[in-house]
Design an enzyme around this catalytic site. Sequence first.
Site, PDB file in Angstrom:
ATOM      1  N   GLY B 240       0.829  -1.199   0.000  1.00  0.00           N
ATOM      2  CA  GLY B 240       0.000   0.000   0.000  1.00  0.00           C
ATOM      3  C   GLY B 240       0.861   1.246   0.000  1.00  0.00           C
ATOM      4  O   GLY B 240       0.778   2.075  -0.887  1.00  0.00           O
ATOM      5  N   ILE B 468      -0.396  -5.275   5.798  1.00  0.00           N
ATOM      6  CA  ILE B 468       0.003  -4.866   4.449  1.00  0.00           C
ATOM      7  C   ILE B 468       1.420  -5.339   4.143  1.00  0.00           C
ATOM      8  O   ILE B 468       2.121  -4.766   3.316  1.00  0.00           O
ATOM      9  CB  ILE B 468      -0.133  -3.335   4.265  1.00  0.00           C
ATOM     10  CG1 ILE B 468       0.629  -2.560   5.348  1.00  0.00           C
ATOM     11  CG2 ILE B 468      -1.577  -2.931   4.279  1.00  0.00           C
ATOM     12  CD1 ILE B 468       0.669  -1.046   5.100  1.00  0.00           C
ATOM     13  N   ILE B 659      11.440  -4.546  20.282  1.00  0.00           N
ATOM     14  CA  ILE B 659      11.334  -5.254  19.005  1.00  0.00           C
ATOM     15  C   ILE B 659      10.615  -6.583  19.266  1.00  0.00           C
ATOM     16  O   ILE B 659      11.129  -7.455  19.957  1.00  0.00           O
ATOM     17  CB  ILE B 659      12.728  -5.500  18.394  1.00  0.00           C
ATOM     18  CG1 ILE B 659      13.446  -4.160  18.148  1.00  0.00           C
ATOM     19  CG2 ILE B 659      12.620  -6.297  17.087  1.00  0.00           C
ATOM     20  CD1 ILE B 659      12.710  -3.173  17.274  1.00  0.00           C
ATOM     21  N   ASN B 661       9.449  -8.756  16.949  1.00  0.00           N
ATOM     22  CA  ASN B 661       9.928  -9.806  16.036  1.00  0.00           C
ATOM     23  C   ASN B 661      11.006  -9.175  15.164  1.00  0.00           C
ATOM     24  O   ASN B 661      10.718  -8.376  14.274  1.00  0.00           O
ATOM     25  CB  ASN B 661       8.760 -10.320  15.178  1.00  0.00           C
ATOM     26  CG  ASN B 661       9.183 -11.452  14.249  1.00  0.00           C
ATOM     27  OD1 ASN B 661      10.319 -11.492  13.757  1.00  0.00           O
ATOM     28  ND2 ASN B 661       8.273 -12.369  14.002  1.00  0.00           N
ATOM     29  N   THR B 664      10.680  -9.531  11.148  1.00  0.00           N
ATOM     30  CA  THR B 664       9.743  -8.666  10.417  1.00  0.00           C
ATOM     31  C   THR B 664      10.103  -7.193  10.601  1.00  0.00           C
ATOM     32  O   THR B 664       9.929  -6.398   9.678  1.00  0.00           O
ATOM     33  CB  THR B 664       8.288  -8.919  10.855  1.00  0.00           C
ATOM     34  OG1 THR B 664       8.187  -8.738  12.264  1.00  0.00           O
ATOM     35  CG2 THR B 664       7.839 -10.316  10.481  1.00  0.00           C
ATOM     36  N   GLN B 668      10.980  -4.363   7.658  1.00  0.00           N
ATOM     37  CA  GLN B 668      10.344  -3.052   7.526  1.00  0.00           C
ATOM     38  C   GLN B 668      11.377  -1.956   7.279  1.00  0.00           C
ATOM     39  O   GLN B 668      11.202  -1.092   6.425  1.00  0.00           O
ATOM     40  CB  GLN B 668       9.546  -2.715   8.791  1.00  0.00           C
ATOM     41  CG  GLN B 668       8.258  -3.473   8.920  1.00  0.00           C
ATOM     42  CD  GLN B 668       7.306  -3.128   7.808  1.00  0.00           C
ATOM     43  OE1 GLN B 668       6.850  -2.003   7.693  1.00  0.00           O
ATOM     44  NE2 GLN B 668       7.024  -4.085   6.956  1.00  0.00           N
ATOM     45  N   GLY B 734       6.952   0.942  10.503  1.00  0.00           N
ATOM     46  CA  GLY B 734       6.712   0.962   9.065  1.00  0.00           C
ATOM     47  C   GLY B 734       7.286   2.140   8.308  1.00  0.00           C
ATOM     48  O   GLY B 734       7.627   2.021   7.140  1.00  0.00           O
ATOM     49  N   GLU B 735       7.370   3.288   8.952  1.00  0.00           N
ATOM     50  CA  GLU B 735       7.709   4.479   8.192  1.00  0.00           C
ATOM     51  C   GLU B 735       9.048   5.120   8.530  1.00  0.00           C
ATOM     52  O   GLU B 735       9.656   5.782   7.691  1.00  0.00           O
ATOM     53  CB  GLU B 735       6.566   5.502   8.330  1.00  0.00           C
ATOM     54  CG  GLU B 735       5.379   5.084   7.491  1.00  0.00           C
ATOM     55  CD  GLU B 735       4.082   5.756   7.886  1.00  0.00           C
ATOM     56  OE1 GLU B 735       3.676   6.685   7.184  1.00  0.00           O
ATOM     57  OE2 GLU B 735       3.469   5.356   8.889  1.00  0.00           O
TER      58      GLU B 735
END
Lengths: 206, 768
Positions: B240, B468, B659, B661, B664, B668, B734-735
Amino acid sequence: MEKKSESSTDEIKTGSTRREFLEQVSVITAGTALSVSLKAAKLPTNRKFYQEEGTVEVSFFINDKKMTLELDPRTSLLDALREKLHLTGTKKGCDRGQCGACTVLVDGKRINSCLKLAGMCEGAHITTIEGLAKGDQLHPLQTAFLKHDAFQCGYCTPGQICSAVGLIKEGHAKTDDEIRELMSGNICRCGAYQNILEAIKEVQKS
Amino acid sequence: MSMIVGQPLDRKDGKLKVTGAAPYAGEFVVPGLVYGVTIQSTITKGHINNIDTTVAQKLKGVLGVMTYKNAMSLHQPTGSDPSSGKFAEKDLLPLQSERIFYNGQHIAVVIAETFEIAEYAASLIKVDYNEEKSVSDIHDPEAKPYQPQQGLGGTSPQAKRGNTDEVLNNAAVKLEQTYTTPVYHHNPMEPHTTTAFWEDDELTVYDSTQGVFGVQNLLSNVLGIPKNKVRVISPFIGGGFGSKGFTWANAFLAPMAAKFINRPVKITLARSFQMFTCAGRRTTTIQKINLGADSNGKISAGKHETTSETSFVDEFVENAGVATKILYDIPNLDIVQNLVRLNRGTPCPTRAPGEAPGTYAFEVAMDELAEKLNIDPLQLRLINYAEKNPVDGKEFSGKNLKECYEKGAAAIGWKDRSDKPSANKQGRYLTGYGMATATYPANRSKASVRLKLYQEGNAVAACCTQDIGTGTYTVMAQLMADALGLPFEKVEFKLGDSTFPQGPNSGGSQTMATTGPAVRAAALEAKSKAIQLAIADKKSPLYNVEESAIGVENGRLYVINNNAKGETYTQLLSRNKMPLIDVNATTDVTLKDGEKSAAANANAKKEPDNPFAKQDEKMDREKYVFHSFGAHFVKVKVDSLTGMVKVEKIASAMDIGKILNEKTAKSQIMGAAIFGIGMALMEGSVYDPNTGRIVTKDLADYHVPVHADMPEFDVQFTDKPDYNISLVGARGAGEIGITGITAAIANAVYNATGKRVRELPITPDKLI
């Protein structure tokens, strides 16, 4: 998975105007690659063409299973897989051969299925992501992708894995940079590239 | 106590993804499904005089052509709550009028039995336009800048502290530079897709969205049907990056078309052109930065003025100065935001909206200032380090940025960097190093979770949130497993269905911090209920034992000091003839004070051993500012003959709380940094200034990073839990990875070549 290229020429019974046309086109455009083009142009012609419906019949082997479809001749292999056979593991990312999400193996070679008309695949052996695992036993690349977190959203993943199967079979990639170069037709927008590389290397070694 | 949280486990949904079995929005089996292909305007401004659909409609297999003349009327969406959904173009509900606001606007939908017929039919439609003069470029003299008062989430895009102009004037060392970033397109691998069907008055929609709940709300609003008659399903989203955060016309067009011909309809935007016109973008930014410092490097004043673009049908602000407010201890600071309306589709959030282009400009300016001062760029950041929030003096809920600087500098070999540009040359190749600070707010909102703990010794939880690619399925299951005392294999987290309790949209890096605490609360509640049941059950070995003396591990409840005494969930529930324990939990950081302390007491009871459980489930915004920080260090190699830049290594150190995981979380950060490579070196959309039409209309023209562009990565975390944001201790991941990275690359290119490119992307032509 090793795929044997089954000669589809056995089934050719007659020549046809379409075949002749293709041969002529090959002669004009291909120049020195004439013989190759002629071979590629030898399409089976015993297929049914339904004038009324404007459809053609095509038979091919998908993941070792023979399928016969009646298709709009404009149908890409990708759309035939996704929309007619509901094998949606093969993804549509761009429909232009620019992203690699639709990569499948046709007669053992990786191709962009969006750039191939389904009607051109008569007799072909097509392996999609759904055909890589043996029952519950994942293909080593699938296992390695899981282990190395070689995906995020997962949309490019089937294409990456099929492409990697093709890459390993081709046997050209020896170094990290060579793997990267030869996998560059498969875009991963989430950016799992490093992990994909690790996964491929692991399987390559074993 | 915690055993499964923190482990780098493989993804729960991984097997579905590697086998191709994970269903995305266009992949559900819907009997009778037909295909919608949308047609876009070829002019940039004006109106349609006529659409001739007669030839297309006569084509065999065509079921209908929907235009503004015959499409159903839509209702204006109401409500401004972001969680209730945001339609990207509020003044341009699709197919409602003949007006054209941008090139590539949807003007018709052809519906046909097959995709092939629909595409061909679309090519047969003739449109007669009345064209008007458009404003198609940010530099167009007709483009009139104005200052917007509201940014994303209702925040003000304008900010001011101290006496900037005067202090700037008197500063010993001054810097003034302008930086520009082009339009970027998200290009998630899955193009926006909506499959819709009606059963009487009930609508079901499979949609590629970052906000399932929001789409449900919008569809109810716009189509004028009750919310409980709309079901939106989205278990898998093919990326996305913000483009599926706002809702686009395709989500309405599919249900409209399905109603129009009374058949299920699927609409997928074509990558070529449509994904570049009707699915959002990051806008152009022009950023002017002023900095003033004393000769020791202490910055006294700064100004960050941004001009970005929006459309004529909605307002979106790419607030590039947003991070500048919090990055460094700068006492006098002006943040100015201008907007220009263009005849283009509306921009929308793109991974770290504001922060990503803003940290590019500001962190390059910092590099330039460091050079002027003859101070190491890392040292300049340390000199201006903000121990407290420079905006209001509040404490950070957790900030370990100095540790990030140390980790990153060590990993890249910062000591090898020469202060003098283009000093490191071997043959035709120049090597350079650059760094920049990363930062992103730590957001959290409200989530509800339903959890069922089954007699068979497994548990399933559900929340209407999304995965996502971020790892929601996996990490939520980790939280469940620990809180319930069950093995990871015995827990499952479900998401992406509007029939589940409401969860947050996948935007603002908030999923983990928002949904995580709710999942944990539900799991603790279920465990507590099981314990209560055992304590009250005379047949249980745990009869009359204190709740605080009972632990659960591997599905077995036991006395902490006497492990032999205990029984499994299965034994307990089957004896009591209970098929399951069913609980609901909501965590809401907008709770009022009284409610907060009640929540705190309940938590303390559930986790007597956890000192943090006594805290309430809130974000104490009076006391803390919630923000994540990190640092990117980059090494590049530049071919001096061709100007080709190869990023050799990226070393990123991030301070994002606990953290949960590492596998993952690392993915990211790496993925976001790769987005940054694209921003810095190759991506950028080009529009024809005369026609306003996009030129870079597909992935052959718009270059995103590929395998061959990959550097070596070294991603590290401080892994310091932030229990001020939640008892889970995690902030979003994520960002933040896309912030700062573009500047770090640009700074490394300067260090390598001595060429300061202030206009992204840094393509080879700009270096030779």
